[in-house]
Design a protein around this motif. Structure first.
Motif, PDB file in Angstrom:
ATOM      1  N   ARG A 162       0.869  -1.184   0.000  1.00 41.66           N
ATOM      2  CA  ARG A 162       0.000   0.000   0.000  1.00 41.66           C
ATOM      3  C   ARG A 162       0.897   1.222   0.000  1.00 41.66           C
ATOM      4  N   PHE A 163       0.520   2.226  -0.797  1.00 42.97           N
ATOM      5  CA  PHE A 163       1.337   3.421  -0.966  1.00 42.97           C
ATOM      6  C   PHE A 163       0.544   4.651  -0.538  1.00 42.97           C
ATOM      7  N   PHE A 164       1.241   5.597   0.120  1.00 48.46           N
ATOM      8  CA  PHE A 164       0.594   6.813   0.601  1.00 48.46           C
ATOM      9  C   PHE A 164       1.488   8.017   0.307  1.00 48.46           C
ATOM     10  N   ASP A 165       0.943   8.998  -0.428  1.00 52.46           N
ATOM     11  CA  ASP A 165       1.650  10.249  -0.676  1.00 52.46           C
ATOM     12  C   ASP A 165       1.534  11.141   0.556  1.00 52.46           C
ATOM     13  N   PHE A 166       2.620  11.852   0.870  1.00 50.63           N
ATOM     14  CA  PHE A 166       2.574  12.768   2.013  1.00 50.63           C
ATOM     15  C   PHE A 166       3.703  13.781   1.889  1.00 50.63           C
ATOM     16  N   ILE A 167       3.661  14.771   2.773  1.00 49.17           N
ATOM     17  CA  ILE A 167       4.703  15.792   2.827  1.00 49.17           C
ATOM     18  C   ILE A 167       4.861  16.209   4.280  1.00 49.17           C
ATOM     19  N   ILE A 168       6.096  16.472   4.690  1.00 49.65           N
ATOM     20  CA  ILE A 168       6.381  17.012   6.021  1.00 49.65           C
ATOM     21  C   ILE A 168       6.883  18.439   5.821  1.00 49.65           C
ATOM     22  N   VAL A 169       6.189  19.391   6.421  1.00 47.68           N
ATOM     23  CA  VAL A 169       6.556  20.787   6.211  1.00 47.68           C
ATOM     24  C   VAL A 169       7.082  21.398   7.505  1.00 47.68           C
ATOM     25  N   ARG A 170       7.934  22.384   7.350  1.00 49.88           N
ATOM     26  CA  ARG A 170       8.424  23.149   8.494  1.00 49.88           C
ATOM     27  C   ARG A 170       7.762  24.528   8.469  1.00 49.88           C
ATOM     28  N   PHE A 186       1.975  24.087 -16.611  1.00 52.64           N
ATOM     29  CA  PHE A 186       1.200  22.869 -16.835  1.00 52.64           C
ATOM     30  C   PHE A 186       1.193  22.079 -15.541  1.00 52.64           C
ATOM     31  N   PHE A 187       0.001  21.707 -15.082  1.00 54.51           N
ATOM     32  CA  PHE A 187      -0.191  20.995 -13.817  1.00 54.51           C
ATOM     33  C   PHE A 187      -0.585  19.549 -14.114  1.00 54.51           C
ATOM     34  N   PHE A 188       0.010  18.609 -13.343  1.00 50.07           N
ATOM     35  CA  PHE A 188      -0.360  17.206 -13.491  1.00 50.07           C
ATOM     36  C   PHE A 188      -0.417  16.530 -12.131  1.00 50.07           C
ATOM     37  N   ALA A 189      -1.504  15.819 -11.891  1.00 52.72           N
ATOM     38  CA  ALA A 189      -1.641  14.945 -10.722  1.00 52.72           C
ATOM     39  C   ALA A 189      -2.419  13.718 -11.163  1.00 52.72           C
ATOM     40  N   GLN A 190      -2.194  12.616 -10.473  1.00 53.11           N
ATOM     41  CA  GLN A 190      -2.951  11.403 -10.777  1.00 53.11           C
ATOM     42  C   GLN A 190      -3.531  10.865  -9.484  1.00 53.11           C
ATOM     43  N   PHE A 191      -4.799  11.189  -9.265  1.00 54.19           N
ATOM     44  CA  PHE A 191      -5.467  10.698  -8.077  1.00 54.19           C
ATOM     45  C   PHE A 191      -5.667   9.194  -8.218  1.00 54.19           C
ATOM     46  N   THR A 192      -5.392   8.472  -7.150  1.00 56.33           N
ATOM     47  CA  THR A 192      -5.467   7.018  -7.201  1.00 56.33           C
ATOM     48  C   THR A 192      -6.628   6.463  -6.386  1.00 56.33           C
ATOM     49  N   GLU A 193      -7.160   7.235  -5.444  1.00 57.06           N
ATOM     50  CA  GLU A 193      -8.283   6.783  -4.629  1.00 57.06           C
ATOM     51  C   GLU A 193      -9.269   7.935  -4.463  1.00 57.06           C
ATOM     52  N   PRO A 194     -10.556   7.648  -4.406  1.00 53.22           N
ATOM     53  CA  PRO A 194     -11.212   6.335  -4.494  1.00 53.22           C
ATOM     54  C   PRO A 194     -11.278   5.778  -5.914  1.00 53.22           C
ATOM     55  N   GLY A 235     -13.611  10.460   2.443  1.00 57.77           N
ATOM     56  CA  GLY A 235     -12.687  10.873   3.492  1.00 57.77           C
ATOM     57  C   GLY A 235     -11.401  11.478   2.959  1.00 57.77           C
ATOM     58  N   PRO A 236     -10.458  11.786   3.860  1.00 58.87           N
ATOM     59  CA  PRO A 236      -9.225  12.486   3.479  1.00 58.87           C
ATOM     60  C   PRO A 236      -8.369  11.672   2.508  1.00 58.87           C
ATOM     61  N   GLN A 237      -7.733  12.399   1.575  1.00 54.00           N
ATOM     62  CA  GLN A 237      -6.829  11.779   0.599  1.00 54.00           C
ATOM     63  C   GLN A 237      -5.641  12.714   0.384  1.00 54.00           C
ATOM     64  N   ARG A 238      -4.534  12.136  -0.110  1.00 51.71           N
ATOM     65  CA  ARG A 238      -3.344  12.919  -0.463  1.00 51.71           C
ATOM     66  C   ARG A 238      -2.744  12.359  -1.747  1.00 51.71           C
ATOM     67  N   ASP A 239      -2.329  13.257  -2.643  1.00 57.60           N
ATOM     68  CA  ASP A 239      -1.657  12.848  -3.875  1.00 57.60           C
ATOM     69  C   ASP A 239      -0.597  13.886  -4.222  1.00 57.60           C
ATOM     70  N   ASN A 240       0.507  13.408  -4.755  1.00 60.01           N
ATOM     71  CA  ASN A 240       1.584  14.306  -5.163  1.00 60.01           C
ATOM     72  C   ASN A 240       1.313  14.871  -6.553  1.00 60.01           C
ATOM     73  N   PHE A 241       1.886  16.049  -6.838  1.00 59.51           N
ATOM     74  CA  PHE A 241       1.662  16.715  -8.119  1.00 59.51           C
ATOM     75  C   PHE A 241       2.905  17.491  -8.520  1.00 59.51           C
ATOM     76  N   PHE A 242       2.951  17.920  -9.783  1.00 58.39           N
ATOM     77  CA  PHE A 242       3.940  18.913 -10.189  1.00 58.39           C
ATOM     78  C   PHE A 242       3.290  19.917 -11.122  1.00 58.39           C
ATOM     79  N   MET A 243       3.939  21.067 -11.243  1.00 58.36           N
ATOM     80  CA  MET A 243       3.488  22.134 -12.125  1.00 58.36           C
ATOM     81  C   MET A 243       4.732  22.795 -12.704  1.00 58.36           C
ATOM     82  N   PHE A 244       4.881  22.759 -14.037  1.00 61.78           N
ATOM     83  CA  PHE A 244       6.106  23.274 -14.630  1.00 61.78           C
ATOM     84  C   PHE A 244       5.816  24.351 -15.669  1.00 61.78           C
ATOM     85  N   GLU A 245       6.777  25.243 -15.833  1.00 61.93           N
ATOM     86  CA  GLU A 245       6.653  26.388 -16.732  1.00 61.93           C
ATOM     87  C   GLU A 245       6.591  25.941 -18.188  1.00 61.93           C
TER      88      GLU A 245
END
Length: 384
Positions: free
Chosen positions: A154-162, A184-192, A325-335
């Motif tokens: 099982r895989f979970f996207d997350f981030i730890i911020v300061r 250009f923005f890209f994300a791939q939601f995996t759940e639900p 419920g709550p979900q998290r997914d990683n993304f990028f946005m490039f020029e």
């Protein structure tokens, strides 16, 4: 004899019924796994990460790996590229504290239904732990007390911020120098459900305060021409302002990462992002984004990497709504270079970005459009 045959048939039927019932009642599935959502949608430095299990596990079966989470570490099929190495390799309760610096501590709960991860500022490696998208893997070795093994990771996207150091930046008050314009923005939601999302974004920044806006324009891949639905190539995506298209605005702040003043980080305010695909309405509620901004040393182009978190995912078919419920997914946005910018793209500083958009268009309720802090300020390059 006929009555005896009937009795035997009834007995066999009753036995089969009891067998099925007994099997259903005693069957124990493999343990389900969940990374608990933090209260404010992001993990702050010093907070524990808590992974829960649907039933008690065998302690020796717990294996955790942490990977880089940037979207360009995956191929078009969503598989991690073979050259990508883990940041924390096979952490177990026996090897804890683990990670490259010994900065990751695992502690199993007394009832064996959860494990906590305490992560030091360099727990996944210097410069790789904080403010960057990450992915946590719980391997398929996980087994409950009845011997049922998970078998698949099982895989979970997350981030730890300061904490973010607020601007104006530096004592001399020099502008940030953050690139504005088309992205250009890209994300791939995996759940639900698995749902790749491509967007064309117009970014505008107040270079002295760090306030920023992004106007997102819906993009759709040329699937009729054989382009995969999850492409992250802007040349394979067209702008959609039609009945199924949408435009929405994001507002946030750029600052400097506490303790690493050369690193620019960003966070956005919560919004609701929704779209309709035929009779299905898909909404991400309480959506926020956190991450960091970098410049490609080879090309000089700007890139935003981060993690998108939501309080609830709503999928409605007609009047029937389901919340996930709550979900998290990683993304990028490039020029984007000028040649890849689609004609007709809506901009932050347009007087009415919703004009001509046939589908949904959501701006920000408390803002008189266009937003003055990025469109009518001495700190914006757009004056005149």
């Amino acid at each position: 004899m006929s009555n005896l045959r009937i009795d035997r048939a009834a007995a066999v039927s009753a036995c089969l019924t009891l067998l099925v019932f007994w099997s259903a009642c005693t069957y124990v599935p493999p343990p389900e796994v969940m990374l608990l959502a933090p209260a404010d949608r992001r993990f702050l430095l010093g907070e524990e990460l808590i992974v829960t299990f649907s039933d008690p596990i065998q302690p020796e079966s717990l294996e955790i790996i942490v990977w880089p989470g940037e979207r360009d570490t995956y191929d078009i099929e969503g598989q991690r590229l073979p050259e990508i190495e883990p940041l924390a390799e096979l952490c177990t309760l026996a090897t804890s504290p683990c990670g490259p610096t010994g900065g990751v501590t695992l502690t199993l709960g007394d009832d064996q239904t959860y494990v906590t991860l305490e992560v030091e500022p360099d727990g996944f490696g210097a410069g790789r732990t904080l403010d960057r998208p990450l992915q946590l893997e719980v391997t398929g070795a996980l087994t409950n007390l009845d011997g049922r093994r998970k078998k698949v990771s099982r895989f979970f996207d997350f981030i730890i911020v300061r904490p973010m150091t607020l601007l104006p930046p530096g004592e001399d008050g020099e502008p940030l120098g953050v690139t504005e314009g088309s992205f250009f923005f890209f994300a791939q939601f995996t759940e639900p459900v698995e749902l790749p999302q491509q967007l064309f974004g117009d970014v505008r920044v107040n270079q002295r305060t760090g306030d920023f806006y992004v106007l997102m324009n819906d993009g759709d891949p040329y699937t009729h021409a054989g382009i995969p639905r999850n492409t992250s190539n802007p040349d394979e995506v067209y702008l959609d302002h039609g009945e199924d298209g949408f435009v929405f605005a994001v507002r946030g702040r750029i600052g400097r990462a506490a303790g690493e003043e050369d690193m620019l980080v960003f966070e956005t305010e919560p919004i609701v992002w929704g779209e309709s695909i035929g009779p299905i309405t898909f909404e991400l509620r309480g959506l926020t984004m956190n991450g960091y901004i970098v410049r490609d040393p080879a090309t000089g182009s700007s890139r935003w990497d981060g993690t998108l978190a939501v309080d609830d995912v709503s999928i409605a078919v007609g009047q029937r709504e389901t919340l996930y419920g709550p979900q998290r997914d990683n993304f990028f946005m490039f020029e984007l270079p000028p040649a890849q910018v689609p004609e007709g793209m809506k901009r932050v500083c347009d007087p009415d970005p919703c004009d001509g958009v046939l589908g949904g268009c959501t701006l920000i309720d408390d803002v008189v459009w266009p937003p003055a802090e990025v469109c009518h300020s001495d700190d914006s390059p757009l004056d005149g």
